[in-house]
Motif scaffolding. Structure first.
Motif, PDB file in Angstrom:
ATOM      1  N   VAL A  33      -8.933  -4.235   2.381  1.00 33.41           N
ATOM      2  CA  VAL A  33      -8.723  -3.871   3.437  1.00 33.41           C
ATOM      3  C   VAL A  33      -7.097  -3.429   3.616  1.00 33.41           C
ATOM      4  N   VAL A  34      -6.599  -2.535   4.528  1.00 28.39           N
ATOM      5  CA  VAL A  34      -5.153  -2.329   4.508  1.00 28.39           C
ATOM      6  C   VAL A  34      -4.586  -2.840   6.080  1.00 28.39           C
ATOM      7  N   VAL A  35      -3.645  -3.726   6.019  1.00 30.66           N
ATOM      8  CA  VAL A  35      -3.373  -4.303   6.975  1.00 30.66           C
ATOM      9  C   VAL A  35      -1.941  -3.780   7.511  1.00 30.66           C
ATOM     10  N   LYS A  36      -1.479  -3.598   8.720  1.00 31.57           N
ATOM     11  CA  LYS A  36      -0.616  -3.048   9.278  1.00 31.57           C
ATOM     12  C   LYS A  36       0.802  -4.345   9.287  1.00 31.57           C
ATOM     13  N   HIS A  37       0.825  -4.960   8.088  1.00 35.50           N
ATOM     14  CA  HIS A  37       1.786  -5.845   7.935  1.00 35.50           C
ATOM     15  C   HIS A  37       2.434  -5.602   6.657  1.00 35.50           C
ATOM     16  N   ASP A  38       3.741  -5.736   6.481  1.00 24.69           N
ATOM     17  CA  ASP A  38       4.315  -5.501   5.366  1.00 24.69           C
ATOM     18  C   ASP A  38       4.199  -6.559   4.148  1.00 24.69           C
ATOM     19  N   PHE A  39       4.260  -6.317   2.894  1.00 26.22           N
ATOM     20  CA  PHE A  39       4.413  -7.077   2.011  1.00 26.22           C
ATOM     21  C   PHE A  39       4.868  -8.548   2.210  1.00 26.22           C
ATOM     22  N   ASP A  64       0.883  -1.073  -0.051  1.00 26.86           N
ATOM     23  CA  ASP A  64      -0.062   0.031  -0.086  1.00 26.86           C
ATOM     24  C   ASP A  64       0.910   1.184  -0.012  1.00 26.86           C
ATOM     25  N   PHE A  65       1.339   1.749  -1.057  1.00 26.59           N
ATOM     26  CA  PHE A  65       2.254   2.888  -1.104  1.00 26.59           C
ATOM     27  C   PHE A  65       1.447   4.029  -0.793  1.00 26.59           C
ATOM     28  N   ALA A  66       0.015   4.061  -0.686  1.00 23.05           N
ATOM     29  CA  ALA A  66      -0.467   5.412  -0.241  1.00 23.05           C
ATOM     30  C   ALA A  66      -0.254   5.523   1.378  1.00 23.05           C
ATOM     31  N   ASN A  67       0.411   4.525   1.920  1.00 21.14           N
ATOM     32  CA  ASN A  67       0.896   4.753   3.525  1.00 21.14           C
ATOM     33  C   ASN A  67       2.263   4.578   3.634  1.00 21.14           C
ATOM     34  N   GLY A  68       2.959   4.913   2.328  1.00 20.40           N
ATOM     35  CA  GLY A  68       4.267   4.651   2.440  1.00 20.40           C
ATOM     36  C   GLY A  68       5.060   3.397   2.090  1.00 20.40           C
ATOM     37  N   GLY A  69       4.254   2.385   1.694  1.00 20.87           N
ATOM     38  CA  GLY A  69       4.603   0.995   1.310  1.00 20.87           C
ATOM     39  C   GLY A  69       4.779   0.086   2.482  1.00 20.87           C
ATOM     40  N   ASN A  70       4.395   0.436   3.832  1.00 21.62           N
ATOM     41  CA  ASN A  70       4.806  -0.209   5.138  1.00 21.62           C
ATOM     42  C   ASN A  70       3.720  -1.162   5.370  1.00 21.62           C
ATOM     43  N   PHE A  71       2.520  -0.989   4.772  1.00 25.74           N
ATOM     44  CA  PHE A  71       1.575  -1.651   5.024  1.00 25.74           C
ATOM     45  C   PHE A  71       0.915  -2.393   3.650  1.00 25.74           C
TER      46      PHE A  71
END
Length: 74
Positions: free
Chosen positions: A47-53, A25-32
């Motif tokens: 859904v956007v999760v708080k785990h990296d790719f 999710d590059f909208a959130n800096g790519g960290n999610f």
């Protein structure tokens, strides 16, 4: 298999068989990671999760491997 993941608003459960695609999710800096799923009625949800790719990739790969192994032993 169901995986519990953390979102920006709390926890969610992802049904691994319903995942259609996932990406950083590059909208959130790519960290999610953004995960798209399809429901039994054909509705798409995202859904956007708080785990990296890479964490999501590993979790899904492990879940899918376990499901495949279970199917072979039935």
């Amino acid at each position: 298999m169901k995986l519990k993941m953390f979102t920006l608003n709390g926890e969610t459960v992802i049904e691994t068989n319903a995942v259609t695609q996932f990406s950083a999710d590059f909208a959130n800096g790519g960290n999610f990671t953004k995960i798209e799923t399809v429901g039994t009625d054909g509705t798409l949800s995202e859904v956007v999760v708080k785990h990296d790719f890479y964490q999501v990739t590993q979790a899904l790969a492990n879940a899918w491997a376990l499901e495949e192994k279970a199917v072979r032993h039935v």
